[in-house]
Structures are given as C-alpha cells and as structure tokens.
Design an enzyme around this catalytic site. Structure first.
Site, short mmCIF file in Angstrom:
data_model
loop_
_atom_site.label_atom_id
_atom_site.label_comp_id
_atom_site.label_asym_id
_atom_site.label_seq_id
_atom_site.Cartn_x
_atom_site.Cartn_y
_atom_site.Cartn_z
N ASP A 1 0.45 69.74 -2.74
CA ASP A 1 -0.95 69.84 -3.18
C ASP A 1 -1.85 69.00 -2.29
O ASP A 1 -1.40 68.07 -1.63
CB ASP A 1 -1.08 69.33 -4.63
CG ASP A 1 -0.30 70.19 -5.60
OD1 ASP A 1 0.00 71.34 -5.27
OD2 ASP A 1 -0.01 69.67 -6.70
N1 URA Z 1 4.74 69.10 -7.65
C1 URA Z 1 3.41 69.02 -7.78
O1 URA Z 1 2.88 69.01 -8.89
N2 URA Z 1 2.66 68.91 -6.66
C2 URA Z 1 3.18 68.89 -5.41
O2 URA Z 1 2.45 68.77 -4.42
C3 URA Z 1 4.59 68.98 -5.30
C4 URA Z 1 5.35 69.10 -6.44
#
Ligand code: URA
Length: 230
Positions: free
Chosen positions: A102
C-alpha cells in the site's frame, strides 16, 4: 512455451519438421542439446540450431527495493511517484512488480521482467512466508494470536485466511507472518479487532530478506541464491 511449439512457429517449419530437428540433436537451449520437445523455453532462453541463433534470449532481471512510504506500487500513476521512478535502470518499463504494498506501507518490494518467477513469488497460496512489522493505534489484544492462527473469514473473497503467526513485541507492535497475500490483508485482519494499523513494513518474502543496507528508496539486484529461492 514448449520447445516443439517454438520450433514449429518458425518460418518454413511445421510440427513434423520440428520433431525431426529435435531428434537430430541439432537444437541447443542455453548451450545444451535439447531433444525433448516438451521442455519449456521462455523469452530468456537462448535457442540455437547448430550455429544459427534462433532466439538470443533476453537477460532476466530481478531487483529488491526498499519501498518508502508515499510511493505507489505501480509502474505509472497520474499523481504519485511510482516505484519505477526510483530505479535508474535501462528499459525499466519492462519491469513489473512481484507483489504490491500500500501507499503508506514500506519495506521489501520485488521487481522483475520474468513473469513466471513473479507468479511463483506471489501465488496467493504459495506457502511462502511474508513477514511484516506492524504498529497499531491501540494495544494489541492477545486474542489476535489464536484468531489469526485459526484464520479469519473474508466475506468479499468468501475465503478463510491461511493460519498466520502473530508475535506481539510490544503493546502496540507485532511481527506478523502470512502465508498468502490478500488485498489489504494485514489491515483487514487487525480491522477485525477494530484496531487500526498505523505503521506497516514488509521485512521478507520467502527466503528473501530486505537488505538492511538499503535505505528507503534504494534498491539492488537480487543474488543468484535469492532468485533461485522462488
Ligand atoms: N497488508 C496490508 O494491509 N497492506 C500492505 O501493504 C501489505 C499487506
């Protein structure tokens, strides 16, 4: 693609001619004589008919990047800087991401031009552990340990997550090991306990650990052992 298909797609060749070429022992893949038409070749294979080069074979490229917060895990984006903007590599638009993080997650990100390799690295049920350091808004309920180990039901995908290992390191800090990669998985798992993830960092994927010498935004080529680990 199978080697016999590759050969029969050549101009002036057909399936029977391909079989004959293979049986004659004149076809080499990556320098070795190959008689088995069922063997797999890819854009990275060097394929020769005696001294004639049929396909030079592209160089396969593999990198690990320490993704900083605020950079998008994409190859292009209208507003944000992308992880590709951080690479100073020729033909970098040929690279793709083996798994995403993310916008506000940092840590290990893998990039390659080898689609088969990235599919192995990111297969949702590939059994390869992905380790995250997690910081949460509120204290982590120890009940999470058992619930995460049992698996959580995700209604949207209609599935139960694979058993995950949660190690609580401090009241609001933990290490979480997942054996799959579902959309926003870590945030959704803590969300089940109404606890917001305020810091998330990926430490490793399978046997590949984020190199501690890499500062956020820096990257390096993977070693042969790291490549072979997927
Ligand atoms: N889980 C999440 O919520 N975000 C990420 O970036 C990776 C795994």
């Amino acid at each position: 693609m199978r080697l016999d298909r590759f050969l029969s797609n050549l101009p002036h060749c057909n399936r029977q001619a391909a079989r004959q070429l293979l049986a004659s022992g004149r076809v080499r893949v990556d320098g070795l004589i190959q008689c088995d038409g069922r063997s797999e070749v890819s854009q990275f294979s060097r394929i020769q008919l005696e001294d004639e080069l049929l396909q030079a074979g592209k160089a396969a490229r593999y990198f690990m990047l320490h993704k900083p917060i605020g950079v998008v895990s994409a190859t292009e984006h209208p507003e944000h800087r992308t992880v590709l903007d951080l690479l100073a590599e020729p033909d970098k638009q040929e690279l793709h991401l083996a798994g995403r993080l993310d916008l506000n997650t940092s840590g290990l990100l893998l990039l390659t031009n080898d689609g088969q390799w990235s599919r192995r690295a990111t297969a949702p049920t590939g059994q390869q552990p992905k380790v995250y350091r997690v910081e949460t808004q509120d204290q982590i309920d120890p009940a999470c340990i058992e619930v995460f180990a049992r698996g959580l039901y995700f209604r949207y995908e209609d599935l139960t997550t694979r058993p995950a290992i949660l190690e609580i390191l401090a009241p609001r800090q933990a290490r979480l090991t997942l054996f799959e990669g579902r959309y926003h998985q870590v945030k959704r798992m803590f969300g089940h306990f109404h606890n917001q993830v305020i810091g998330l960092h990926r430490v490793s994927m399978g046997a590949i650990q984020l190199d501690k010498r890499l500062c956020p935004g820096q990257y390096r080529a993977l070693t042969d052992a790291e490549i072979a680990s997927f």
